[in-house]
Design an enzyme around this catalytic site. Sequence first.
Site, mmCIF file in Angstrom:
data_model
loop_
_atom_site.group_PDB
_atom_site.id
_atom_site.type_symbol
_atom_site.label_atom_id
_atom_site.label_comp_id
_atom_site.label_asym_id
_atom_site.label_seq_id
_atom_site.Cartn_x
_atom_site.Cartn_y
_atom_site.Cartn_z
ATOM 1 N N GLU A 109 -4.003 -9.624 3.420
ATOM 2 C CA GLU A 109 -4.748 -9.416 4.668
ATOM 3 C C GLU A 109 -5.867 -10.422 4.905
ATOM 4 O OE1 GLU A 109 -2.876 -5.359 3.933
ATOM 5 O OE2 GLU A 109 -3.637 -7.032 2.730
ATOM 6 N N GLU B 255 0.829 -1.212 0.000
ATOM 7 C CA GLU B 255 0.000 0.000 0.000
ATOM 8 C C GLU B 255 0.864 1.264 0.000
ATOM 9 O OE1 GLU B 255 -4.155 -1.134 2.102
ATOM 10 O OE2 GLU B 255 -2.382 -1.517 3.326
#
Length: 263
Positions: free
Chosen positions: A135, A115
């Site tokens: 995740e 990210e």
Amino acid sequence: MGQYSTVVTEGRLMIVTINRPEVYNACHPMANQELTDAFDTFAADPELWVAIITGAGDKAFCAGNDLKYHAELQAKTGKRPVHPAKGFGGLTSRFDLDKPVIAAVNGVAMGGGFEIALACDIIIASDKATFALPEPRVGLAAGAGGMQRLSRMIPLKKAMGMMLTGRHVPAQEGYELGFVTAVVPHAKLMDEARRWAGQILECSPMSVRATKQVVMRSLDAPALETAMHNQHFPAFVAMAHSEDTVEGPKAFSEKRKPNWKGR
């Protein structure tokens, strides 16, 4: 040098290195605060025009959230870590930075680490780099902009294929998918990142900032005609009234390199 990162300036270039190699440069709130401070300095300093962010060591750019710290804090206090408002790496929730940032991805870029890279303008990847938003495999979701950025950068079905499985994507595939700008041999990564930074520095910083601001803000405009109303973008207006718009054509006509003022 900070506790969790290092910052070096080379003329108008700032190089930020996440320095927690013992945990694959994973970031806890304290590391993210240190990185936030570094990019606050970058944003505020008129002498700094381009930044590179990378990771210490040969294995990882950033493995994302420090899950060990996360688990230990939750066990002790029952609370989850609270990261700084500017997000992972001081970048994922920073939407007012018009100066360009290059991610030099030297290894693993997972979760929050990916990210951070996605929040940069250019991604230069080592041929040893791998990318993932894993995740869901640990009961979480890519909440630092990964879900939104990746799905805007590459075809949706390709993005969903990555995100719903959490699979690891090597650098070359990232290049083919379109989220990696260039792939280079591992040993040449920082040379290549500096080369890209150098090419940016050959341009007017006013023009570079106007370009970044117009592009990023135009992504929110549903109609092309609306997006092309450049006078609504402050960095474009600043460029149009800058000394650089006089210096550029003058230098071109005189067959010399321009002396950019950045104002």
